[in-house]
Design a protein around this motif. Sequence first.
Motif, PDB file in Angstrom:
ATOM      1  N   GLU A 162       0.655  -1.235  -0.343  1.00 17.97           N
ATOM      2  CA  GLU A 162      -0.278  -0.389   0.068  1.00 17.97           C
ATOM      3  C   GLU A 162       0.763   1.250  -0.062  1.00 17.97           C
ATOM      4  N   THR A 163       2.043   1.322   0.708  1.00 18.53           N
ATOM      5  CA  THR A 163       2.853   2.394   0.863  1.00 18.53           C
ATOM      6  C   THR A 163       3.950   2.728  -0.425  1.00 18.53           C
ATOM      7  N   ALA A 164       4.003   1.504  -0.857  1.00 18.80           N
ATOM      8  CA  ALA A 164       4.276   1.511  -2.798  1.00 18.80           C
ATOM      9  C   ALA A 164       3.386   1.926  -3.024  1.00 18.80           C
ATOM     10  N   PRO A 183       4.035  -5.485  -8.639  1.00 18.90           N
ATOM     11  CA  PRO A 183       4.068  -4.964  -6.968  1.00 18.90           C
ATOM     12  C   PRO A 183       5.567  -4.494  -7.508  1.00 18.90           C
ATOM     13  N   PHE A 184       5.667  -3.827  -5.715  1.00 21.74           N
ATOM     14  CA  PHE A 184       7.482  -2.997  -6.102  1.00 21.74           C
ATOM     15  C   PHE A 184       8.010  -3.840  -5.800  1.00 21.74           C
ATOM     16  N   PRO A 198      16.805   0.903  -9.209  1.00 19.51           N
ATOM     17  CA  PRO A 198      17.058   0.958 -10.442  1.00 19.51           C
ATOM     18  C   PRO A 198      17.256   1.530 -11.748  1.00 19.51           C
ATOM     19  N   MET A 199      15.106   1.560 -11.783  1.00 18.97           N
ATOM     20  CA  MET A 199      14.318   2.234 -12.515  1.00 18.97           C
ATOM     21  C   MET A 199      13.830   3.892 -12.692  1.00 18.97           C
ATOM     22  N   LEU A 254       8.328   0.465 -15.299  1.00 20.29           N
ATOM     23  CA  LEU A 254       9.148  -0.460 -14.463  1.00 20.29           C
ATOM     24  C   LEU A 254       9.443  -0.101 -13.193  1.00 20.29           C
ATOM     25  N   VAL A 255       9.419   1.268 -12.496  1.00 17.96           N
ATOM     26  CA  VAL A 255       9.611   1.618 -10.577  1.00 17.96           C
ATOM     27  C   VAL A 255       8.472   0.552 -10.855  1.00 17.96           C
ATOM     28  N   HIS A 256       7.170   0.265 -10.781  1.00 15.02           N
ATOM     29  CA  HIS A 256       6.140  -0.463  -9.986  1.00 15.02           C
ATOM     30  C   HIS A 256       6.117  -1.420 -11.051  1.00 15.02           C
TER      31      HIS A 256
END
Length: 178
Positions: free
Chosen positions: A4-6, A72-73, A80-81, A141-143
């Motif tokens: 949830e935080t991510a 997901p994170f 890196p992304m 792609l960060v997430h």
Amino acid sequence: MNSETASTAYTVLIALVAVERLAELLVARRNAAWSLARGGVEYGRGHYPAMVALHTALLLGCLLEVRYAHRPFVPALGWPMLALALGAQGLRWWCIRTLGPRWNTRVIVVPGLPLVSGGPYRWLRHPNYLAVVVEGFALPLVHTAWVTALCFGALNAWLLATRLRCEDAALTRCRAAT
């Protein structure tokens, strides 16, 4: 970091990129007026709405895919992304600063002005487009929004090919006319 935080942090990141895009549009509007007042000619109006739609879809796709596909994170990928996405922003604003009032989201060329060869243009002919490509795969792609990254990448490749042909032709015409 819990999911949830991510997810919330990612939503804030995308919102910040959206605000940055609005700032770009304000700069572009001001710069377009500057260029047109000096005899600038716009090229490639036909592909501009598609470009705006694609870049808007990138941001929406990032949010929707993460939320509805429950992406997901993954820290080993996400951090890196994020660094690449932030680096792309830095490159973009370096381009904006280097080109000054000549930078635009549209293709507007002022006849008689020489090509810019400073800043990132010392090494690359189109560094702003490198920033677009890097951001287009890194931001999703960060997430782990890989579908958005693939779709944007494919559509952006087609659009950038069109844009580069348009921009190169416009610059060639203006150089030939002077």
